[in-house]
Design a protein around this motif. Sequence first.
Motif, PDB file in Angstrom:
ATOM      1  N   UNK A 216       0.867  -1.179   0.000  1.00 32.88           N
ATOM      2  CA  UNK A 216       0.000   0.000   0.000  1.00 32.88           C
ATOM      3  C   UNK A 216       0.906   1.231   0.000  1.00 32.88           C
ATOM      4  N   UNK A 217       1.083   1.834  -1.165  1.00 32.78           N
ATOM      5  CA  UNK A 217       2.090   2.887  -1.290  1.00 32.78           C
ATOM      6  C   UNK A 217       1.516   4.286  -1.471  1.00 32.78           C
ATOM      7  N   UNK A 218       0.214   4.430  -1.701  1.00 32.14           N
ATOM      8  CA  UNK A 218      -0.292   5.742  -2.099  1.00 32.14           C
ATOM      9  C   UNK A 218      -1.561   6.120  -1.358  1.00 32.14           C
ATOM     10  N   UNK A 219      -1.793   7.413  -1.285  1.00 32.90           N
ATOM     11  CA  UNK A 219      -3.092   7.957  -0.912  1.00 32.90           C
ATOM     12  C   UNK A 219      -3.843   8.195  -2.220  1.00 32.90           C
ATOM     13  N   UNK A 220      -5.005   7.565  -2.398  1.00 32.47           N
ATOM     14  CA  UNK A 220      -5.721   7.693  -3.676  1.00 32.47           C
ATOM     15  C   UNK A 220      -6.685   8.870  -3.689  1.00 32.47           C
ATOM     16  N   UNK A 221      -7.053   9.287  -4.864  1.00 32.86           N
ATOM     17  CA  UNK A 221      -8.162  10.223  -5.015  1.00 32.86           C
ATOM     18  C   UNK A 221      -9.397   9.437  -5.417  1.00 32.86           C
ATOM     19  N   UNK A 222     -10.361   9.266  -4.510  1.00 34.60           N
ATOM     20  CA  UNK A 222     -11.551   8.478  -4.841  1.00 34.60           C
ATOM     21  C   UNK A 222     -12.370   9.148  -5.942  1.00 34.60           C
ATOM     22  N   UNK A 223     -13.009   8.332  -6.752  1.00 31.19           N
ATOM     23  CA  UNK A 223     -13.846   8.844  -7.832  1.00 31.19           C
ATOM     24  C   UNK A 223     -15.025   7.904  -8.048  1.00 31.19           C
ATOM     25  N   UNK A 224     -16.090   8.426  -8.608  1.00 28.44           N
ATOM     26  CA  UNK A 224     -17.196   7.581  -9.034  1.00 28.44           C
ATOM     27  C   UNK A 224     -16.708   6.635 -10.115  1.00 28.44           C
ATOM     28  N   UNK A 225     -17.193   5.391 -10.083  1.00 30.35           N
ATOM     29  CA  UNK A 225     -16.787   4.463 -11.140  1.00 30.35           C
ATOM     30  C   UNK A 225     -17.695   4.551 -12.363  1.00 30.35           C
ATOM     31  N   UNK A 226     -18.722   5.376 -12.311  1.00 32.52           N
ATOM     32  CA  UNK A 226     -19.592   5.565 -13.477  1.00 32.52           C
ATOM     33  C   UNK A 226     -18.832   6.387 -14.514  1.00 32.52           C
ATOM     34  N   UNK A 227     -18.963   6.039 -15.784  1.00 33.91           N
ATOM     35  CA  UNK A 227     -18.284   6.793 -16.824  1.00 33.91           C
ATOM     36  C   UNK A 227     -18.539   8.284 -16.655  1.00 33.91           C
ATOM     37  N   UNK A 228     -17.502   9.089 -16.834  1.00 30.22           N
ATOM     38  CA  UNK A 228     -17.663  10.528 -16.657  1.00 30.22           C
ATOM     39  C   UNK A 228     -17.765  11.269 -17.987  1.00 30.22           C
ATOM     40  N   UNK A 229     -17.840  10.531 -19.086  1.00 30.54           N
ATOM     41  CA  UNK A 229     -17.994  11.158 -20.400  1.00 30.54           C
ATOM     42  C   UNK A 229     -19.455  11.069 -20.830  1.00 30.54           C
ATOM     43  N   UNK A 230     -20.021  12.210 -21.166  1.00 30.08           N
ATOM     44  CA  UNK A 230     -21.426  12.269 -21.561  1.00 30.08           C
ATOM     45  C   UNK A 230     -21.565  13.037 -22.869  1.00 30.08           C
ATOM     46  N   UNK A 231     -22.621  12.761 -23.635  1.00 27.38           N
ATOM     47  CA  UNK A 231     -22.949  13.636 -24.757  1.00 27.38           C
ATOM     48  C   UNK A 231     -23.629  14.897 -24.208  1.00 27.38           C
TER      49      UNK A 231
END
Length: 563
Positions: A216-231
């Motif tokens: 375990x080497x890092x502090x992560x930046x959490x994000x939604x796993x839903x695609x973030x690209x939209x039309x």
Amino acid sequence: MTPNATPVSAAPSRRRFLASTAVAAAAVAGGMPLLTACGGGGGEGRKEGTTSGKEAKKILPTYVASNVVAPDIPAKNGSAAGFVEPIDLKNLKTAVPEKLGKGSKLKVMAPFWGTPPSNGNPYYRAMNEAIGVQVTWQNQDGNTYDEKLGAVLASSDIPDVVVVPGWNLNGKIPSAINAKFADLGEFLSGDKVKEYPNLAAVPTDAWQRSIFGGRLRAIPMPASYVTDIAPLYRKDIFDKEGYQPPASAADFLSWAKEATNARAEVWACDDMKWTAFTVFGVLPGSDKALWWNLVDGKLVNRVETEEYLEALEWTRKLYAAGVVHPDAKAGGNQGNAGNRFTAGQVLVYSQNISDLWGKTAEQRTHNKEFEMGAMDIWGHDGGDPTLWAVQPANIFTFVSKKASKEQIRDFLAIANYCASPYGTKEYMLTVFGVEGTDYTVKDGVPTKTPQGINEVNGAFDYTGDPAAYIAHPDLPEIARQQVEWQQRMGAFTKKSTFYGLTVTEPSRWATLADDFEQLEDDVVRGRKKIADVQRAVSDWKKQGGDDLRGWYQKLLDDNGSAS
């Protein structure tokens, strides 16, 4: 970007990181070739593979949900949480009751877009005092950060703390991470993380992505796993013209022909390749591990699928029909698509949903009628879409192996402070800075000053983040729109075989698929044919694709799936 809103945590600086540059947004969206990530399965020196299953459980921090502040819209279907009510600035909660820092000196290297502020500015001083540390920032040009990062990691002079975006995890950088950065498991694995309650509230999926080289080497930046690209579309123009959002691929093409008026310099859309991949259910292109999925007992790569070819063919038809803005045919900076969109030359374009806020805030200062929306992603045949989860973290912060235990603990004090949830005193200082200097309050809405725009940007907020959230105090209706879009799309989202894992591919295959994106762009613009893609896939298999499949299969057999 405008200073009036709390940024989207999925579009950082850390919290605004992805929206700050078209390069970053493209990377996360899959618009750029990424030689993904790092990992390792087991021993300290292992440079290839990943860690999941029982081995990962020994490493991961215990999850303890935060109860400091309740979101107005709870997370659902993988979405971010939403905050749409005004911040009660007179009754802010406290997330860090005791100062955890013990006064260590830390040098932190991070990417920065623009002119970095000087060390010792009021924001930096206030954060150092609140946390109990002495941080000196070594901000580097974000546009060339990969070059700087590679040079620094190849040297013996490593800063105490280094921010590494996922799209920079290529070449020799993954192996350097294993060699140069500390194992944080001693301080965070299991119940140890409870010493840092805000870090304990980081979702387990994000921590899973922070396992590099079996540690375990890092502090992560959490994000939604839903695609973030939209039309994204011009809702104001759609309403005026009586257009309805299309419900299928054929419907979109038919509408696009109707809406395009080249003489009036209005085209239906900009480049729609990213949307095409989601509409046709293509596996994500943002992370090499996500290119693979187990289908009927066999691992299949995204480029081998019929959906991949169908998405390219549909996008080609848009270009051939003349409904795509002619400037898009030349390619170039995707940010220009946003400018064409706000100018009314383009009615639909593909981009990170953070643009719902960014473009709306930008335009409402002078165009009160401007209104945009995010189309729900439709299935290509008019049915429900098949969407695939993206990685739940893609920016990481590491500590040098040379750092003392006192320095590591003080870094974790920073991360814990900066991961304080929305609506707390710590959050306000981290995100908005010093009241009266970096921001002012008007009608209950905190608004950054010009000084705050420059200073409170790309610094402490890199080192820690709460679970994904969306909040815009000046445009709460946009925050609601974004969260509800994620929740609707999340209902159709599946996790592929290597979701949530950070994988280091063997270097001998690291560049095997690098030419596919250029080939995709040539095909959709009519410079190459679908047959050229099929030949490229055949060559890819012979040149190592099938061997790489076998490697991933063994990885799966040995470690199991994290999804």
